[in-house]
Structures are given as structure tokens and as C-alpha cells.
Design a protein around this motif. Structure first.
Motif: not given
Length: 219
Positions: A61-67, A95-97, A202-207
Motif C-alpha cells: 500500500d501507499g503507506i508502506q511505500a511512503t515509509r 502516511a503523513l507520519r 511543517r507536516v512532521q512538526a505538526v504531527v
């Protein structure tokens, strides 16, 4: 030219993306993938500037691919724009994480999609206010590990205030107006925050802001 890799298992949607991107004077689709495993292989082979990634794909899936392409420990994280049909969905948060630089819904206007690719290619993140207040806030709060709270100790009170504004979905210009400082000063604060927290965008900072309890999810 912004070199784009399109990862989407639905043929019609994938063809639409390719048509939209190739119609732009500053973009070129360099590859397509129909599943997560093929996406990882194509990304490593083609080294695109931006990867447009679906979440629910076969094989991987896209989550694992992103990771695999942008997660913690990745030497040169890829810039990934997740495009999904789900607005408030744990998969999107994951996915963001996992390292995505932002996300859009599949019903977004083509101009938003194009702007999103340009934004991420420029090194910025794409994070809508609605995402920070609902999706990220909800899941980060639920999954928050208490031990992470100390990571914010390196930030000054002013930097913490700027991080709160970022977590609220405000742009640099909006933060400047809210705190009565210049946009250039905000940009400096953001850069310092990312460096001190050792996060990419910023995404990672927000998380992290939600996971540490600096801000709470809105109900």
C-alpha cells in the motif's frame, strides 16, 4: 522541469493525473506505477522530484511505500504528495507520519493538484487547516507516547507559540499577522523549529506538536 512519478492503481485516475501534469510548462511525468512495490522501484530508479501517491494500492500500500521512500532513517527522503479519497482517515495520518510532505483529496480541483506538486517540489509542505484540526489532531492524540513530551524542551517560548500557530494550520503570513511580526521573522522561526525538532517539514512538526500534547485536537 519538475519530474513527477504518478503512483495510482486506477487507470482512469492515473491517466487524468498524467494528462494534467504533462500539460504544465514546468512539469513532466517520468513514470507511472500501479502498486506500492512498483512505486518504490520506480522512485529509486527514476529519482523524481515529486511522487504523487495513492494510499490504497495492491501488493504494497501507499503507506508502506511512503515509509520506504521517505520514512525515518531514509538517507535522501523522497518528496511525496498523498492523494486520497478519504478526508478524515487513519491511513492518511499514518502516511503523513511515514514521511509524506502533504496530501490532497482526489476531488480537488486540478489547479490545486498542480499547485500542490509545485509547493512540495519547492521544499514546502502542503497541509490544509482542516487536516491539522481533525485528522492529525485526532490520531496523534490517540497514539501519543508520553515520553515524547521532552522533545519540545529545546524550543524557546516564542518558538513554541509559532509551532502552535503552525499546528493550527496558519500560513507564515497569517502567523505574522497573529503575532505582529514580519513574515521573514516567521520564516526564521519555522526554520529554527524544524532544525531543533529534527523534522523535515511543517507536516512532521505538526504531527509532533499533537503527539507531545502542545496542542489538543478540536472536537
Amino acid at each position: 522541469m519538475i519530474r513527477v512519478l504518478v503512483c495510482e492503481d486506477q487507470a482512469l485516475v492515473r491517466a487524468g493525473y498524467v494528462t494534467i501534469f504533462n500539460a504544465q510548462p514546468d512539469m513532466e511525468v517520468v513514470g507511472e506505477a500501479t502498486d506500492g512495490r512498483a512505486a518504490v522501484e520506480a522512485a529509486r530508479r527514476l529519482n523524481p522530484d515529486v511522487i504523487v501517491m495513492d494510499i490504497r494500492m495492491p501488493v504494497v500500500d501507499g503507506i508502506q511505500a511512503t515509509r520506504d521512500l521517505a520514512g525515518p532513517g531514509t538517507p535522501t527522503p523522497a518528496k511525496i504528495l498523498v492523494v486520497t479519497t478519504f478526508n478524515v482517515d487513519e491511513y492518511v495520518y499514518e502516511a503523513l507520519r511515514a514521511g509524506a510532505s502533504g496530501f490532497l483529496l482526489k476531488d480537488a480541483h486540478p489547479a490545486e493538484l498542480v499547485n500542490g506538486v509545485r509547493t512540495i517540489a519547492a521544499g514546502d509542505s502542503l497541509l490544509a487547516p482542516a487536516v491539522t484540526r481533525t485528522l492529525i489532531g485526532h490520531y496523534a492524540e490517540r497514539l501519543r507516547p508520553p515520553a515524547e513530551s521532552g522533545v519540545l524542551d529545546a524550543l524557546t517560548p516564542r518558538e513554541l507559540e509559532v509551532l502552535k500557530q503552525i499546528a493550527g494550520g496558519l500560513s507564515n503570513a497569517e502567523i505574522a499577522a497573529e503575532l505582529c511580526i514580519t513574515p521573514e521573522t516567521v520564516k526564521t522561526y519555522v526554520s529554527r523549529i524544524l532544525t531543533k525538532l529534527d523534522v523535515r517539514d511543517r507536516v512532521q512538526a505538526v504531527v509532533l506538536a499533537y503527539r507531545t500534547g502542545l496542542v489538543e485536537a478540536r472536537r
